[in-house]
Every structure is written in structure tokens, then in C-alpha cells.
Design an enzyme around this catalytic site. Sequence first.
Site, mmCIF file in Angstrom:
data_model
loop_
_atom_site.group_PDB
_atom_site.id
_atom_site.type_symbol
_atom_site.label_atom_id
_atom_site.label_comp_id
_atom_site.label_asym_id
_atom_site.label_seq_id
_atom_site.Cartn_x
_atom_site.Cartn_y
_atom_site.Cartn_z
ATOM 1 C CD GLU A 83 -3.015 1.052 2.323
ATOM 2 O OE1 GLU A 83 -3.483 0.080 2.635
ATOM 3 O OE2 GLU A 83 -3.322 2.100 2.854
ATOM 4 C CE LYS A 267 -6.153 -1.743 5.785
ATOM 5 N NZ LYS A 267 -5.641 -0.809 4.749
ATOM 6 C CG ASP A 283 1.172 -16.629 12.337
ATOM 7 O OD1 ASP A 283 0.578 -15.745 11.597
ATOM 8 O OD2 ASP A 283 0.944 -17.594 12.787
ATOM 9 C CG HIS A 381 -3.852 7.227 -0.062
ATOM 10 N ND1 HIS A 381 -3.283 5.991 -0.521
ATOM 11 C CD2 HIS A 381 -4.202 7.506 1.071
ATOM 12 C CE1 HIS A 381 -3.500 5.328 0.487
ATOM 13 N NE2 HIS A 381 -3.919 5.891 1.212
HETATM 14 C C1 MEV Z 1 -6.034 2.996 5.019
HETATM 15 O O1 MEV Z 1 -5.216 1.798 4.657
HETATM 16 C C2 MEV Z 1 -5.979 3.163 6.582
HETATM 17 C C3 MEV Z 1 -7.016 4.309 6.996
HETATM 18 O O2 MEV Z 1 -8.069 4.021 6.564
HETATM 19 C C4 MEV Z 1 -6.699 4.373 8.477
HETATM 20 C C5 MEV Z 1 -7.864 5.145 9.243
HETATM 21 O O3 MEV Z 1 -8.760 5.408 8.753
HETATM 22 O O4 MEV Z 1 -7.584 5.615 10.470
HETATM 23 C C6 MEV Z 1 -6.539 5.496 6.508
#
Ligand code: MEV
Length: 431
Positions: A83, A267, A283, A381
Site C-alpha cells: 500500500e 486497520k 505470523d 495518497h
Molecule cells: C487505510 O489503509 C488506513 C486508514 O483508513 C486508517 C484510518 O482510517 O484511520 C486511512
Amino acid sequence: MTLSSRISGFYNLSLEERLAELTRRAGLTEEEAEALSGAAGLDATQADHMIENVIGLHALPLGVALNFQVNGRDVLVPMAIEEPSVVAGASFMAKLARAGGGFHAHTSAPEMIAQIQILDAPDLPSARLAILEQKAELLAEAAEIDPVLKKLGGGPRDLEVRLIPDSPIGPFLVVHLIYDVRDAMGANALNTAAERLAPRLAALSGGRVHLRILSNLADRRLARARCTIPLQELAFDDFSAEEVRDGIIAAWAFAAADPYRAATHNKGIMNGVDAVVIATGNDWRAVEAGAHAYAARNGRYTSLSAWGRDAQGNLVGSLEMPLAVGIVGGATRVHPTARAALKLMGVASANELAEIIVSVGLAQNLAALRALATEGIQRGHMTLHARQVAIAAGAQGEWIERLARRLVEEKTVRIDRAMEILAAWKTGGET
Ligand code: MEV
């Protein structure tokens, strides 16, 4: 060896120059440098001994996050991830944190839990006590299972018996064997110990042992990191430092209160955590499972991190999560790139590795919240994403950058448009 994790202009160096710089700084051998570059590393024959039905290898980009200082030590952090923006985000936030003293991290003892499920015990409370009465003997038996671990100071630490009162098959018992696995991830040691104790536990309880397996909710093996971002470091473009700080705190409050947001927030943390876990051959499914189970430990899924302000108005953040990672055994030793990645980090123990990983998770979380609370995630991004779109559209060499720039200028980062521009350039036309 003291090594600085600040390398100005690293981004602008060629791939070869970057590697040469790291090799020099971290004292890597030629073989280790080649393992990191992808020129060597894991080959199909080695892979054939690792899993079944091997047909080849699967590659990921390997980047290095800069500027990290964890517990006063500079560290270069290898990150394997597909990513865009993750490595850049971590490096930038590590720079901000550095201005406030870097990351302060610590870990609990590397204790894991093995679970042994006991079914059909005639009387659960009596069976529970019968097992607990023999705790010392059971721990002594478990201590003899792994002489290497014993020599290193690891081994069984405690034994608990839980009564599960309600399940789809009715009540049953679960024994938890708490086991210090030192520098290993520990799955093998735990599963072996659980299997070895099973016959005695069955006899003591009068029931039969069913599952014998470690728990990935490694809540006895926690890693914690905190950082302070000096208020003045937060201002950028038209955003005041207070605005950015309060925006980050409000973004965290959203995740703290709402599981839909918490999943995405966590995430973002795992973007950083997993990238290092993968680069070091650990792992990542185990780490993921542990993190999310821990986030829901109080019955409601919530944020793994917390953000607030200190008495001086600086932004302060912290992250606590289970981190079952090792530096011995498994792929950490077999995979040449993982071995070189560990050497690059200069870690001496699994705990030290976990302290770095949890710091990267916190930095990554900050990168996401800072962007979301201000300009939005897409702007940062966009350039990196545009490069991927350019490659997917068929651009090569210097055309990648050129096409990516054009897509960003047009604010249309789409493959159909990229192909259109590329086709026009190839036929000598303009669009
Ligand atoms: C994207 O890979 C991760 C985000 O969505 C995390 C977040 O929203 O805090 C940008």
C-alpha cells in the site's frame, strides 16, 4: 554500533544507492544486502521445504521507514507492504515524535497461553480443583518438555482452570497453561506442552481432552508505546497546531466510541504493524487475530490506541496490544530476507522487536488521523497511487513518473485515462 535513522534525501536516491547506504550504516554483508534487494533471498527450493505444493514465490515491496527512535535508540525499520503512503507516513510521524523524545515502549514478559479443552468431566467444580491441586506437578512436567527454552530461562509460569458455564454443547472446562517463550513466537512450544499435559489432565478431571492449542488472544504478552508530539510540530499549510491536535483527538474519540470507525482506525494501526511483522518473517495472522480480539476484550470493539493532550498542550498518544512475535524459529530464521531485516533493525530480543513494532503502529495511526482530520486521505495518497495506476496502464521507466504527475495534475487517477494518455504519447500525440 550507533546508527542514525535520519537519512536526508533517502527518498531521492536510486534503489542501489539506498541499499548501499543501509548496508554501510547497518554493517550488512553482501549476502544480506542482496536478500533485502530481492536479488537473492528466499528461493523456490527453500520455499518447497516450508509449505506444500510450492510452485514459486510471491513478492511484496520492501521499504525502510526512517527517523524512528525507540527508547532512545535510532532504528531503521523494514516494512513489507503493497500500500502506498504507509512507509512515508510512518517516517514522517516518526520525525514529529522524535522532536518530542521519540517513542517510549515496553513489553510484558513473553508469556503465551495454551488452551486445553476438557469435555465430559462428571463434576466440573471438583475436576477444576483436582487439577489445581496438582498444579505444581503439572508445571514441573511442562518444564521438562523443552530443554532449550528451559536453559534460556523460559518455560511454564502458571496454570489456570476456567469453567465455561454456557456453550452450544453445555458447560465444560478449559485449562490455560501460561508459558514464557522467550524470543520465540512460541506456537510450537505451546502446542507441544498442551499435548503433553493432556493425558494427566484427562485423568485428573475424569473427562476427556479435546482441543490442545495456543490462544492468539495473547493478552499476557502485551506491547505498549507512547509518544509526545510537541504542539508546534503539528501546524502545516493553513492548519494551526491546535486545530490539528484537536482534530486528531476528535478522530480518535470517534474510534473509541464507534466500532465501525474503530475497525478502520485499527486497520490503520495494523498497516504499520503488519508491514514489520511480515518483513521479519513473523505470523501476521496471529498478530492480527490477537489485536482485534484485544480490541474487543471488554465486550465492545474499540480503538487500540488513545490520543489526548498533556499539561503543556502537546499531543500525546499511546498504543497497547498483544504482539506475539519472535526472532528465533520459523520463518524468522529460514527466510534470508527476514534474517537480514532483523539485522538491519539490530534487535537483540523478541521484546525489543515488539517494542519497535508497536511504535510503528502508533506512528501509522497518527499519520492516518492527521491526514483524515485535516486535508483528507486522498491528497497524500494521490501521487503514490497515481504511480501504481501508471504502471498498471503499461508505463515503464521515466514514463511512470511523467504519467503519474499528469494524472495528479488532472485530478483523474484512473486507469482508463492513464491508458488514453499513454496511447496518445506513444503515437506522438498529446491529449
Ligand atoms: C487505510 O489503509 C488506513 C486508514 O483508513 C486508517 C484510518 O482510517 O484511520 C486511512
